[in-house]
Write a protein that holds these residues in place. Structure first.
Motif, PDB file in Angstrom:
ATOM      1  N   CYS A   1       0.842  -1.187   0.000  1.00  0.00           N
ATOM      2  CA  CYS A   1       0.000   0.000   0.000  1.00  0.00           C
ATOM      3  C   CYS A   1       0.882   1.244   0.000  1.00  0.00           C
ATOM      4  N   SER A   2       0.419   2.287  -0.623  1.00  0.00           N
ATOM      5  CA  SER A   2       1.194   3.518  -0.721  1.00  0.00           C
ATOM      6  C   SER A   2       0.941   4.422   0.471  1.00  0.00           C
ATOM      7  N   SER A   3       1.895   5.282   0.713  1.00  0.00           N
ATOM      8  CA  SER A   3       1.733   6.306   1.732  1.00  0.00           C
ATOM      9  C   SER A   3       2.202   7.620   1.141  1.00  0.00           C
ATOM     10  N   GLU A   4       1.336   8.613   1.081  1.00  0.00           N
ATOM     11  CA  GLU A   4       1.696   9.887   0.491  1.00  0.00           C
ATOM     12  C   GLU A   4       2.641  10.671   1.376  1.00  0.00           C
ATOM     13  N   ASP A   5       2.793  10.291   2.637  1.00  0.00           N
ATOM     14  CA  ASP A   5       3.650  11.022   3.560  1.00  0.00           C
ATOM     15  C   ASP A   5       5.118  10.629   3.445  1.00  0.00           C
ATOM     16  N   ASN A   6       5.438   9.580   2.699  1.00  0.00           N
ATOM     17  CA  ASN A   6       6.813   9.124   2.588  1.00  0.00           C
ATOM     18  C   ASN A   6       7.624  10.113   1.764  1.00  0.00           C
ATOM     19  N   ASP A   7       8.845  10.404   2.206  1.00  0.00           N
ATOM     20  CA  ASP A   7       9.775  11.168   1.405  1.00  0.00           C
ATOM     21  C   ASP A   7      11.154  10.583   1.603  1.00  0.00           C
ATOM     22  N   ASP A   8      12.074  10.984   0.711  1.00  0.00           N
ATOM     23  CA  ASP A   8      13.408  10.395   0.731  1.00  0.00           C
ATOM     24  C   ASP A   8      14.110  10.572   2.070  1.00  0.00           C
ATOM     25  N   SER A   9      13.953  11.724   2.727  1.00  0.00           N
ATOM     26  CA  SER A   9      14.718  11.988   3.942  1.00  0.00           C
ATOM     27  C   SER A   9      14.183  11.246   5.157  1.00  0.00           C
ATOM     28  N   SER A  10      12.878  10.959   5.205  1.00  0.00           N
ATOM     29  CA  SER A  10      12.316  10.325   6.395  1.00  0.00           C
ATOM     30  C   SER A  10      12.705   8.855   6.528  1.00  0.00           C
ATOM     31  N   ILE A  11      13.109   8.226   5.435  1.00  0.00           N
ATOM     32  CA  ILE A  11      13.462   6.811   5.486  1.00  0.00           C
ATOM     33  C   ILE A  11      14.961   6.593   5.734  1.00  0.00           C
ATOM     34  N   ILE A  12      15.753   7.660   5.661  1.00  0.00           N
ATOM     35  CA  ILE A  12      17.202   7.556   5.840  1.00  0.00           C
ATOM     36  C   ILE A  12      17.495   6.976   7.216  1.00  0.00           C
ATOM     37  N   GLY A  13      18.362   5.949   7.242  1.00  0.00           N
ATOM     38  CA  GLY A  13      18.749   5.338   8.504  1.00  0.00           C
ATOM     39  C   GLY A  13      18.727   3.828   8.424  1.00  0.00           C
ATOM     40  N   THR A  14      18.783   3.217   9.582  1.00  0.00           N
ATOM     41  CA  THR A  14      18.845   1.759   9.696  1.00  0.00           C
ATOM     42  C   THR A  14      17.561   1.247  10.324  1.00  0.00           C
ATOM     43  N   TRP A  15      17.032   0.164   9.738  1.00  0.00           N
ATOM     44  CA  TRP A  15      15.759  -0.419  10.153  1.00  0.00           C
ATOM     45  C   TRP A  15      15.948  -1.903  10.403  1.00  0.00           C
ATOM     46  N   GLU A  16      15.500  -2.369  11.562  1.00  0.00           N
ATOM     47  CA  GLU A  16      15.614  -3.791  11.905  1.00  0.00           C
ATOM     48  C   GLU A  16      14.226  -4.428  11.939  1.00  0.00           C
TER      49      GLU A  16
ATOM     50  N   THR B   1       6.688  -0.421   7.203  1.00  0.00           N
ATOM     51  CA  THR B   1       5.972  -1.651   6.882  1.00  0.00           C
ATOM     52  C   THR B   1       6.004  -1.883   5.380  1.00  0.00           C
ATOM     53  N   ILE B   2       6.315  -3.116   5.012  1.00  0.00           N
ATOM     54  CA  ILE B   2       6.279  -3.527   3.609  1.00  0.00           C
ATOM     55  C   ILE B   2       5.272  -4.670   3.515  1.00  0.00           C
ATOM     56  N   ILE B   3       4.264  -4.490   2.673  1.00  0.00           N
ATOM     57  CA  ILE B   3       3.241  -5.516   2.487  1.00  0.00           C
ATOM     58  C   ILE B   3       3.426  -6.116   1.100  1.00  0.00           C
ATOM     59  N   LEU B   4       3.684  -7.410   1.058  1.00  0.00           N
ATOM     60  CA  LEU B   4       3.940  -8.113  -0.190  1.00  0.00           C
ATOM     61  C   LEU B   4       2.737  -8.992  -0.517  1.00  0.00           C
ATOM     62  N   GLU B   5       1.862  -8.465  -1.343  1.00  0.00           N
ATOM     63  CA  GLU B   5       0.642  -9.180  -1.722  1.00  0.00           C
ATOM     64  C   GLU B   5       1.003 -10.455  -2.487  1.00  0.00           C
ATOM     65  N   ASN B   6       0.264 -11.515  -2.220  1.00  0.00           N
ATOM     66  CA  ASN B   6       0.421 -12.786  -2.946  1.00  0.00           C
ATOM     67  C   ASN B   6       1.850 -13.324  -2.923  1.00  0.00           C
ATOM     68  N   GLU B   7       2.577 -13.055  -1.869  1.00  0.00           N
ATOM     69  CA  GLU B   7       3.987 -13.456  -1.755  1.00  0.00           C
ATOM     70  C   GLU B   7       4.157 -14.922  -1.355  1.00  0.00           C
TER      71      GLU B   7
ATOM     72  N   ASN C   1       5.835   2.829  -2.119  1.00  0.00           N
ATOM     73  CA  ASN C   1       5.286   1.503  -1.851  1.00  0.00           C
ATOM     74  C   ASN C   1       5.506   1.054  -0.407  1.00  0.00           C
ATOM     75  N   TYR C   2       6.085   1.904   0.390  1.00  0.00           N
ATOM     76  CA  TYR C   2       6.282   1.621   1.808  1.00  0.00           C
ATOM     77  C   TYR C   2       5.233   2.352   2.619  1.00  0.00           C
ATOM     78  N   ILE C   3       4.936   1.802   3.789  1.00  0.00           N
ATOM     79  CA  ILE C   3       4.100   2.518   4.743  1.00  0.00           C
ATOM     80  C   ILE C   3       5.032   2.945   5.869  1.00  0.00           C
ATOM     81  N   LEU C   4       5.241   4.228   5.974  1.00  0.00           N
ATOM     82  CA  LEU C   4       6.167   4.780   6.957  1.00  0.00           C
ATOM     83  C   LEU C   4       5.367   5.568   7.973  1.00  0.00           C
ATOM     84  N   ASN C   5       5.480   5.158   9.255  1.00  0.00           N
ATOM     85  CA  ASN C   5       4.743   5.810  10.328  1.00  0.00           C
ATOM     86  C   ASN C   5       5.707   6.027  11.486  1.00  0.00           C
ATOM     87  N   GLY C   6       6.312   7.200  11.536  1.00  0.00           N
ATOM     88  CA  GLY C   6       7.281   7.492  12.589  1.00  0.00           C
ATOM     89  C   GLY C   6       8.477   6.571  12.493  1.00  0.00           C
TER      90      GLY C   6
END
Length: 160
Positions: free
Chosen positions: A20-35, A130-136, A121-126
């Motif tokens: 699912c898409s999120s209109e709030d996502n931008d390049d700078s908000s995702i910068i960093g490390t995610w576990e 979240t990555i949702i892979l349909e029919n995976e 294509n990412y859902i970024l909330n703070g």
């Protein structure tokens, strides 16, 4: 009975953006490390036999599973992942899911460019990604000779 087999390949999951898409996502908000903090297929499971059912399969598998995504300011995304467990899921005649896990050993990594379009294509909330892979997740018949359906794989990451 129905069987489900999934091989949780981090590199494939990251590169096959079908969520699912999120209109709030931008390049700078995702910068960093995610576990990775949650791995779901939409079915509660008690894989470890402790009589506690979880939607988050990471709470149920005894494999050493760790997945880390890193996004840098130059548009490069890297992944480091323990070899992914192979997870077989059976739906018995009583509509109860039965799980079997085979753990792997080692670490795999990958790197690739990402764009603003990919981030839609990412859902970024703070601090949660979240990555949702349909029919995976392919759902097989009892003898694994025919795919009879699919499940959605949801991966949740926490900013480090």
């Amino acid at each position: 009975m129905k069987n489900v087999t999934i091989l949780l390949l981090s590199a494939f999951a990251v590169l096959s953006f079908s969520s699912c898409s999120s209109e709030d996502n931008d390049d700078s908000s995702i910068i960093g490390t995610w576990e990775i903090s949650a791995l779901r297929v939409g079915v509660e499971a008690d894989i470890n036999g402790d009589d506690i059912f979880n939607l988050n399969l990471l709470n149920e598998i005894d494999c050493n599973y760790n997945e880390v995504l890193t996004f840098d300011t130059e548009g490069l995304m890297t992944t480091m992942t323990d070899y992914n467990p192979k997870l077989d899921i059976r739906l018995n005649d009583s509509d109860d899911y039965m799980f079997a896990v085979e753990c792997g050993e080692g670490i795999i990594g990958s790197a690739g460019a990402y764009t603003s379009e990919d981030l839609q294509n990412y859902i970024l909330n703070g601090d949660t990604l979240t990555i949702i892979l349909e029919n995976e997740v392919d759902v097989y018949n009892e003898d694994f000779t025919e795919v009879i359906g699919t499940l959605t794989l949801t991966k949740v990451y926490t900013r480090q």
